[in-house]
Every structure is written in C-alpha cells, then in structure tokens.
Enzyme design. Structure first.
Site, mmCIF file in Angstrom:
data_model
loop_
_atom_site.group_PDB
_atom_site.id
_atom_site.type_symbol
_atom_site.label_atom_id
_atom_site.label_comp_id
_atom_site.label_asym_id
_atom_site.label_seq_id
_atom_site.Cartn_x
_atom_site.Cartn_y
_atom_site.Cartn_z
ATOM 1 N N GLU A 305 0.708 -1.251 -0.155
ATOM 2 C CA GLU A 305 -0.066 -0.052 -0.080
ATOM 3 C C GLU A 305 0.800 1.207 0.033
ATOM 4 O O GLU A 305 1.554 1.530 0.689
ATOM 5 C CB GLU A 305 -0.879 -0.198 1.373
ATOM 6 C CG GLU A 305 -1.908 1.288 1.250
ATOM 7 C CD GLU A 305 -3.174 1.137 2.279
ATOM 8 O OE1 GLU A 305 -3.882 2.181 2.499
ATOM 9 O OE2 GLU A 305 -2.868 0.093 3.075
ATOM 10 N N LYS A 321 -8.797 -0.917 0.723
ATOM 11 C CA LYS A 321 -9.887 -1.244 1.598
ATOM 12 C C LYS A 321 -10.621 -2.122 0.888
ATOM 13 O O LYS A 321 -11.451 -1.791 -0.367
ATOM 14 C CB LYS A 321 -10.636 -0.039 1.925
ATOM 15 C CG LYS A 321 -11.578 -0.245 3.206
ATOM 16 C CD LYS A 321 -11.109 -0.597 4.325
ATOM 17 C CE LYS A 321 -10.025 0.076 4.941
ATOM 18 N NZ LYS A 321 -9.205 -0.866 6.192
#
Length: 502
Positions: A305, A321
C-alpha cells in the site's frame, strides 16, 4: 581508488577526477537560477536483478535502509509500474533522528560523533528544517538524491492529536529517520544501477561507502535465523469478539462509521532477521517492501500500500480497503476477484476512506485540485485481492512534504472514519501498541519529492521476538468471524514462511 572503482564494475566518463571518485555522467547537470544548484556525483554500477546482493555490502553500517520495490521472485526483478520500478538502498546517515514516547527528539551527528536531545520538539518541523539546509540539486531524473529515509510509527498520532489520543508508554521509537547523503538506486525498468552522492557528503565519507561495496571484500558472517516457536495471537477469539462488539455499539450510537481493528501475533526467534527478510521478499512480493535496522530493532515490511507520494508538487495516495483471499484454482480465483469487485460492503468501506483522504488532502492541496481518478480498482498479490482507489491533488505552494505528511498521518485506511474518534476507539480496544505497524516507511528527497508506504504486512523484530499484525475495517454490517479470519489471512503467508525456519 582507480582499481577499486574498476572492481565495482563502475562505468565512468574518462579523465576528470576530484581526488576521490570520478566527477561524471551526462546526468550530472549544474543549473544556476535564483539559487545555484550543485552537482550530484553519479556512478553507474553493474545492474543486478537481486539488489539485496548490493545491500549486503553495507548492511553492517549504521542505520541501513533498503526500500525494496522490485517484486523479486528469487530469480528475476519485475517492474509492473512506477511503484515497482526503483530499489533505494542507503546507510550511514550524516545525522539520525529518534523521537521517543516521552516526546524527546534524539539527534545523533554521526560525523562529529555527538548527540543532542531536544525536549518537547515537533518532529516534522525539525526534519523539515534540517532537510532544507541541504544544498539544492537537480535530481537527474532519479527518485532520491539525498534526504530523509526511515519510519514513522503509528503511536506518533498521540503527539499530532494531543489530549485526544491517550498516551501509551512504549520502548519502540515513534520515529526513526536518517539524513542520508548518498544512495544506491536500481532502476528495474531501464535495468540500470547507480551510486548517487549528494554534493554535501565529505570526501572521506564517500570513500568509506565505496570501500564498503567493494565486491573483493569479504562480508562478515551472520548468525543463522531460527524461529523458536510458532506464532500465537495476543488476543483470544473471545477478546477479539468483545472488541468487535464494542465497535458495533459505537457505530450504533453514532460515534463512528468505520474502525480498523487489528490483532498482533508473536513468535520468539534467534539469529539475523535479514535472512528471514530475504526469504519473505520472494514469497510476499510487494512494491513497498522495506528492511530497516537500528541497534534496538529491525523492520521487515512487505506492504502493498502506497500512503503518500509527492512528485513535483503532484500528490497521490492509494488506500486499500476491501480484501479477499486468493483462490486455489484459476477459476475459483477469478470468481473471488469478481465477487470482491461487486461487493457493496467493500465498496462502501473503500468510499468512506476515500472521502476521509480527500478531506486530509484538502487541508494542504490547492482548492479544486483534489480528485479521484480511480475508484475500486482490483489489485492482486500473492495471497490476497484488494480494492484500491487513487486520490490526487496539487500541493499548495507554501507547503512542503512534511506539511503533507503531518496533515495525513496516520493513513485513513488503517484508522477509520471519523479519523480522530476512530483512533480514540482503537487506543481503547487494542491491548498492545501497533508501533511501526500502520505507520509509514519511506523517503523525503532534498528536491522535495516523497514516497511513503502504509506499513501493513510488516514484522517487527525486537528483544528476541517477532511481531506481526493483521486487521480490517469494521462497519455496521460486518461479520465478526469473517473479520477475524481476514485479519489472519492477510499475514498468514508471512507467518507460514517464517515457520519453515522452526
């Protein structure tokens, strides 16, 4: 010195020397505008698919950092896009900054060999002031040309929101960042490698670095890595369920919409954690992997990420997410990925964080420039599928990378919404500190550019123990058992790989 440079496989321009290393390369440009820019020294090296072979030459130096993006599979480096293009390696900073849980900023001057302690210091301002004292240089198209490299721990949020986030007394530094005047950079797109020296570096320091990576020097052996027991969770399933239910109660009461709940897994170990990292980087390939070592701890990060990237004033962040495990067959894998892409629950979780980050970027970006060019895109990794969105903006002219990092830290994808209330709930319900987990690792170059990760899929080696964490977003329609299993799925491949060292 000529013999040393030749032994390194360095390609040089003929004839011109400064007494230590060649002053070279067409890349090294000198510009004079309002302020006169100085010249980088760039030495071309032999390209290696496995850049860890270079890093091992200076891993013994103080505060070594390896920002490992190559997606190395054990044989070949893979460059999928910009995030997996460059590996950046450095060590032996000119200064090093440690921010403690007591609010002290410890500044080590490794050149003068002296230490200064500042009480009640604001860490981001201190880093910004020190970086701005570096000479200005043209970056020659490189991502990093000297500057700050290190980590910012999650519990730094206590000092960003004083009085809101309860203090937690821990021995792990809240920040550990070095001011580095050189780096070894490997470009896996162009398949080139080079040593970059900032003009502020001393001649003797430069010579020491060249000697350190001399391939004819024997590297000192290290004790073999061994895991002494399997990983065990800090919380029982019943304790996790209790925390989950309390979050549901807070959501029902209107305190929050989403909270990122995590749990920690721990195992004892002995030996050199570098050996573990080398194994993990081939099975948990991720564009924001990193190895950082200091005397009291080592970080083995395998994060997919991006947190914040700043390039020539352009800001981007890519929150993750929405997660599913990979399938056992190609057909099952495609079905799982398609289900994730159409999951309203996961899209809702992702959108909440997108809105949060749009708000964070809006504090420091020019009005009207914050946009979402990519929403709910599928990205697949060795063990999981993710939904990833992209938010972009244009940084205000009177702000810098440190203002940007301060205004967005910690990342919204690992806190929840609203952000500060979620962090208060996390502090209340999670029994142990996150430390480096859910913080950030990265660099801030002296040319103003920055790239940082969210430190998920990350292992902390400290005091004879390995700690790793897994978690996920809890929303109103979350299922406790599914969330519990997801927290394990995210780090199962890390733990399984390390347990082969039993």
């Amino acid at each position: 010195m000529d013999r040393l440079i030749a032994s390194l496989g360095i390609v040089t321009a003929p004839g011109v020397y400064d007494g230590i290393v060649p002053r070279l390369r067409l890349k090294c440009r000198l510009f004079c505008s309002d302020t006169c820019m100085k010249t980088l020294t760039i030495l071309e090296l032999e390209y290696k698919n496995d850049t860890s072979l270079y890093f091992e030459h200076f891993i013994h130096l103080p505060y070594p950092c390896f920002l490992d993006s190559s997606l190395f599979d054990g044989k070949q480096a893979v460059c999928k896009d910009h995030s997996s293009r460059y590996d950046i390696m450095t060590a032996a900073p000119e200064r090093h900054f440690t921010f403690t849980t007591d609010g002290d900023l410890i500044i080590e001057d490794l050149v003068q060999q002296k230490t200064e302690i500042l009480s009640a210091a604001e860490p981001f301002s201190q880093l910004s002031n020190r970086l701005h004292h570096m000479s200005k240089v043209d970056n020659a198209g490189l991502p990093f040309v000297g500057g700050m490299v290190g980590f910012w721990g999650y519990e730094l949020c206590e000092h960003l929101e004083p009085g809101r986030i309860a203090h937690r007394d821990i021995s792990t530094p809240l920040m550990s960042v070095g001011l580095y005047q050189w780096a070894l950079i490997s470009d896996h797109k162009e398949r080139r490698a080079c040593l970059v020296f900032h003009p502020d570096i001393s001649a003797s320091w430069k010579t020491d670095i060249l000697k350190a990576i001399d391939p004819t020097r024997r590297q000192s052996g290290s004790s073999p890595f061994k895991l002494l027991n399997k990983f065990t969770p800090t919380q029982t399933p019943a304790e996790y369920q209790s925390a989950f239910q309390q979050i549901q109660d807070y959501i029902t009461a209107g305190d929050c919409y989403e909270v990122n709940l995590t749990q920690r897994f721990t195992a004892p170990f002995s030996g050199n954690a570098w050996e573990a990292f080398k194994k993990l980087r081939t099975v948990a390939k991720a564009p924001y992997s990193a190895f950082i070592s200091r005397p009291d701890l080592t970080i083995l990060s395998h994060s997919p990420e991006q947190f914040i990237r700043l390039e020539h004033g352009h800001v981007s962040t890519k929150p993750i997410k929405g997660t599913r495990p990979r399938g056992r067959t190609a057909e099952e894998d495609r079905a799982i990925a398609e289900e994730l892409q159409h999951s309203q629950k996961d899209q809702s979780e992702n959108l909440m964080i997108v809105d949060l980050l749009r708000n964070d970027l809006g504090k420091v970006c020019k009005t009207g420039t914050v946009s979402v060019p990519r929403l709910f895109a599928l990205e697949s990794y060795a063990n999981v599928h993710h939904l990833v969105s992209t938010i972009k903006g244009q940084l205000k002219c009177d702000h810098d990378a440190f203002d940007l990092l301060r205004s967005t830290f910690p990342g919204g994808s690992i806190t929840g919404a609203p952000k500060i209330r979620s962090m208060e709930i996390i502090r209340e319900l999670e029994p142990v500190a996150r430390t480096v987990y859910c913080g950030s690792i990265g660099y801030i170059s002296c040319d103003g550019n920055m790239d940082t990760s969210i430190t998920i899929r990350t292992i902390l080696a400290k005091d004879g123990e390995l700690h790793c964490w897994g978690g996920g977003a809890i929303v109103a329609d979350s299922d406790c058992e599914s969330e519990y299993q997801e927290s394990i799925t995210k780090v199962r491949n890390l733990m399984n790989t390390l347990e082969t060292f039993l």
